[in-house]
Motif scaffolding. Structure first.
Motif, PDB file in Angstrom:
ATOM      1  N   GLU A 197      -1.166  23.549   5.240  1.00 49.96           N
ATOM      2  CA  GLU A 197      -2.106  22.530   5.668  1.00 49.96           C
ATOM      3  C   GLU A 197      -1.751  21.244   4.932  1.00 49.96           C
ATOM      4  O   GLU A 197      -1.570  21.251   3.717  1.00 49.96           O
ATOM      5  N   VAL A 198      -1.633  20.162   5.669  1.00 50.20           N
ATOM      6  CA  VAL A 198      -1.263  18.869   5.085  1.00 50.20           C
ATOM      7  C   VAL A 198      -2.256  17.809   5.537  1.00 50.20           C
ATOM      8  O   VAL A 198      -2.551  17.699   6.732  1.00 50.20           O
ATOM      9  N   GLU A 199      -2.778  17.062   4.574  1.00 52.43           N
ATOM     10  CA  GLU A 199      -3.633  15.923   4.881  1.00 52.43           C
ATOM     11  C   GLU A 199      -3.145  14.716   4.086  1.00 52.43           C
ATOM     12  O   GLU A 199      -3.011  14.786   2.863  1.00 52.43           O
ATOM     13  N   VAL A 200      -2.867  13.631   4.786  1.00 55.44           N
ATOM     14  CA  VAL A 200      -2.387  12.396   4.162  1.00 55.44           C
ATOM     15  C   VAL A 200      -3.223  11.236   4.674  1.00 55.44           C
ATOM     16  O   VAL A 200      -3.510  11.156   5.878  1.00 55.44           O
ATOM     17  N   GLU A 201      -3.617  10.363   3.759  1.00 58.35           N
ATOM     18  CA  GLU A 201      -4.363   9.165   4.145  1.00 58.35           C
ATOM     19  C   GLU A 201      -3.699   7.945   3.511  1.00 58.35           C
ATOM     20  O   GLU A 201      -3.412   7.938   2.319  1.00 58.35           O
ATOM     21  N   ASN A 202      -3.448   6.924   4.329  1.00 61.14           N
ATOM     22  CA  ASN A 202      -2.851   5.675   3.859  1.00 61.14           C
ATOM     23  C   ASN A 202      -3.783   4.499   4.122  1.00 61.14           C
ATOM     24  O   ASN A 202      -4.589   4.526   5.060  1.00 61.14           O
ATOM     25  N   LYS A 203      -3.641   3.480   3.320  1.00 67.16           N
ATOM     26  CA  LYS A 203      -4.315   2.203   3.570  1.00 67.16           C
ATOM     27  C   LYS A 203      -3.342   1.283   4.293  1.00 67.16           C
ATOM     28  O   LYS A 203      -2.206   1.120   3.851  1.00 67.16           O
ATOM     29  N   ILE A 204      -3.766   0.715   5.396  1.00 68.94           N
ATOM     30  CA  ILE A 204      -2.899  -0.156   6.201  1.00 68.94           C
ATOM     31  C   ILE A 204      -3.392  -1.606   6.078  1.00 68.94           C
ATOM     32  O   ILE A 204      -4.570  -1.887   6.321  1.00 68.94           O
ATOM     33  N   GLU A 205      -2.487  -2.496   5.707  1.00 71.84           N
ATOM     34  CA  GLU A 205      -2.815  -3.917   5.610  1.00 71.84           C
ATOM     35  C   GLU A 205      -1.825  -4.716   6.446  1.00 71.84           C
ATOM     36  O   GLU A 205      -0.625  -4.450   6.414  1.00 71.84           O
ATOM     37  N   GLN A 206      -2.326  -5.673   7.201  1.00 71.98           N
ATOM     38  CA  GLN A 206      -1.449  -6.598   7.925  1.00 71.98           C
ATOM     39  C   GLN A 206      -1.320  -7.867   7.080  1.00 71.98           C
ATOM     40  O   GLN A 206      -2.303  -8.551   6.795  1.00 71.98           O
ATOM     41  N   LEU A 207      -0.097  -8.152   6.660  1.00 77.62           N
ATOM     42  CA  LEU A 207       0.162  -9.259   5.745  1.00 77.62           C
ATOM     43  C   LEU A 207       1.285 -10.142   6.278  1.00 77.62           C
ATOM     44  O   LEU A 207       2.007  -9.760   7.194  1.00 77.62           O
ATOM     45  N   GLN A 208       1.411 -11.305   5.681  1.00 79.89           N
ATOM     46  CA  GLN A 208       2.423 -12.248   6.123  1.00 79.89           C
ATOM     47  C   GLN A 208       3.597 -12.309   5.158  1.00 79.89           C
ATOM     48  O   GLN A 208       3.434 -12.198   3.941  1.00 79.89           O
ATOM     49  N   LEU A 209       4.775 -12.485   5.730  1.00 76.82           N
ATOM     50  CA  LEU A 209       5.999 -12.748   4.980  1.00 76.82           C
ATOM     51  C   LEU A 209       6.576 -14.076   5.461  1.00 76.82           C
ATOM     52  O   LEU A 209       6.352 -14.475   6.603  1.00 76.82           O
ATOM     53  N   THR A 210       7.339 -14.725   4.586  1.00 80.88           N
ATOM     54  CA  THR A 210       7.829 -16.061   4.930  1.00 80.88           C
ATOM     55  C   THR A 210       9.271 -16.268   4.499  1.00 80.88           C
ATOM     56  O   THR A 210       9.601 -16.137   3.314  1.00 80.88           O
ATOM     57  N   ASN A 211      10.141 -16.558   5.471  1.00 82.57           N
ATOM     58  CA  ASN A 211      11.451 -17.136   5.178  1.00 82.57           C
ATOM     59  C   ASN A 211      11.270 -18.639   5.009  1.00 82.57           C
ATOM     60  O   ASN A 211      10.349 -19.220   5.573  1.00 82.57           O
ATOM     61  N   VAL A 212      12.154 -19.252   4.248  1.00 83.74           N
ATOM     62  CA  VAL A 212      12.141 -20.707   4.130  1.00 83.74           C
ATOM     63  C   VAL A 212      13.510 -21.206   4.589  1.00 83.74           C
ATOM     64  O   VAL A 212      14.541 -20.798   4.030  1.00 83.74           O
ATOM     65  N   GLY A 213      13.528 -22.035   5.619  1.00 81.99           N
ATOM     66  CA  GLY A 213      14.809 -22.446   6.185  1.00 81.99           C
ATOM     67  C   GLY A 213      14.819 -23.888   6.646  1.00 81.99           C
ATOM     68  O   GLY A 213      13.789 -24.450   7.024  1.00 81.99           O
ATOM     69  N   GLY A 214      15.997 -24.489   6.593  1.00 83.68           N
ATOM     70  CA  GLY A 214      16.182 -25.848   7.074  1.00 83.68           C
ATOM     71  C   GLY A 214      17.537 -25.997   7.731  1.00 83.68           C
ATOM     72  O   GLY A 214      18.384 -25.100   7.646  1.00 83.68           O
TER      73      GLY A 214
END
Length: 434
Positions: A197-214
């Motif tokens: 028997e296996v039970e797994v619980e995760n916390k899910i977050e939607q976050l931002q990442l940023t490249n910096v370019g010119g």
């Protein structure tokens, strides 16, 4: 006769027919030191993704691009190329194997699902990693698994199991959720899972990442040459002698500094033939998500070459003013660079560490998979370096003269591609590991 006399005079003065005509005066050690010291300062807190430290670094790079006078990347309104990802953080993991509870410290899961609930219903594959098996090879094989797997790992592999467990406990980043097979690992001397028997619980977050370019727009505005380095690092670590900040001076504040200095240098030159893109990638340390997003915004067939710069703050095994190119044999970009450096004090060599798979361990790999002549320029002696991914990777460990000379070398070596005189061969996509 005049030409012969001129040639003799040039030789007498130490020049050759291939000596560079470029003025490298804008590339100074003082400016190099200023930028790399800022990026690797304690105030940046190790520049880990999703932290205030990396946001501060992104602001600094953006301000430098504005000061230099770059334009935003094609299709962007400003210098920050921001996108969303999901962070998956383990919360609870419970396993009962053959009727007995397994201690939490003997379990870890790799999954992009919020929850897992398994029973022995035949839907999951069960694998055993015996005492004589290669656990690393099994882990590599499971990267491509298409079916959920319960993996029973013999206690002989306890040390490696614990390292992976620690790594997984910090969470993972995913572009999409629920798209990959889940793997649950149990450290046990039991070779069979008659009942589980296996039970797994995760916390899910939607976050931002940023490249910096010119960009510097070229005369051939739709032909792109990319100069890049990743500006993220691994953040706060376990304290060593009271120091817990992994500053990432060589990895990769040095490469990011080189990219920024080249942007400043090329902005001071006449308009280039090809458009030049200068990009600081995010999340390289977490799986190259920044370069993957960047690659999806452009037509790879329009990218003529990528000069990715990583860990160039220390002399290479080839001596002063030298570096190596990963995946040298996959295109002729390295040969073109060598030709441009003939008659100079700088040199570029094939990667001397093929066993390290460096070609696949930086952001160049993403574009190489799309056929772009994308390679990483590096000088770190990776087999001997003691500061890699430690709190000791500080600016005091860098050789500033070498770093400055590496920037000059890349400026010289890239000139043929920038000017449109050189066009490297494409990478054979079928020969690049996905």
């Amino acid at each position: 006769m005049t030409n012969i006399k001129l040639a003799l005079l040039l030789l007498a003065c130490g020049f050759t027919a291939t000596a560079p005509a470029q003025d490298l005066a804008p590339i100074t050690q003082d400016e190099t030191t200023r930028i790399v010291s800022t990026l690797s300062a304690d105030a940046m807190q190790g520049r880990a993704s999703f932290t205030p430290g990396i946001e501060k670094a992104a602001d600094f790079i953006q301000n430098e691009f504005q000061r230099v006078g770059l334009k935003p990347l094609p299709g962007e309104d400003d210098f920050k190329q921001t996108f969303s990802m999901y962070r998956v953080l383990p919360q609870e993991q419970e396993v009962k194997l053959n009727g007995k509870d397994v201690k939490p410290e003997l379990v870890f899961a790799i999954t992009d699902n919020k929850e897992l609930e398994w029973t022995n219903n035949g839907k999951q594959k069960v694998m055993t990693v015996g005492a004589q098996d290669d656990f690393r090879a099994v882990l590599s094989e499971l990267n491509n698994a298409t079916q959920d797997v319960l993996v029973l790992v013999h206690p002989k592999h306890k040390d490696l199991f614990s390292r992976y467990q620690h790594y997984v406990s910090s969470g993972s980043v995913k572009k999409e959720l629920g798209q990959s097979a889940s793997k649950v690992f149990v450290l046990t001397d039991q070779a069979k899972a008659t009942k589980y028997e296996v039970e797994v619980e995760n916390k899910i977050e939607q976050l931002q990442l940023t490249n910096v370019g010119g960009m510097i727009e070229g005369k051939r505005k739709d032909e792109y040459v990319v100069f890049s380095g990743h500006y993220d690092h691994i953040g706060i670590q376990e304290p060593v002698a009271g120091d817990s900040i992994a500053n990432g001076a060589d990895d990769d504040a040095a490469g990011t500094t080189a990219m920024m200095m080249l942007a400043d240098y090329y902005k001071q030159q006449p308009q280039p033939e090809r458009s030049l893109l200068f990009v600081a990638f995010t999340a390289e340390e977490m799986g190259g998500f920044g370069s993957k997003y960047f690659s999806e915004q452009l037509n790879p067939d329009q990218i003529v070459a990528m000069f990715n710069i990583e860990m160039v703050g220390k002399p290479s095994q080839f001596g002063a003013n030298s570096a190596y190119l990963t995946g040298f044999e996959r295109s002729n970009l390295g040969t073109l660079m060598q030709q441009r450096l003939q008659g100079t004090t700088y040199s570029i060599h094939p990667d001397p560490y093929p066993e390290q798979n460096l070609f696949y361990r930086s952001d160049n790999a993403t574009l190489a998979r799309l056929g772009v002549p994308a390679h990483t320029i590096s000088s770190v002696q990776i087999d001997k370096d003691k500061t890699y991914h430690t709190v000791k990777d500080e600016v005091s460990q860098l050789d500033m003269e070498h770093l400055t000379n590496m920037i000059k070398a890349i400026a010289l070596a890239s000139e043929g591609v920038v000017s449109g005189e050189d066009t490297p061969t494409r990478v054979d996509k079928s020969q690049v590991r996905q």
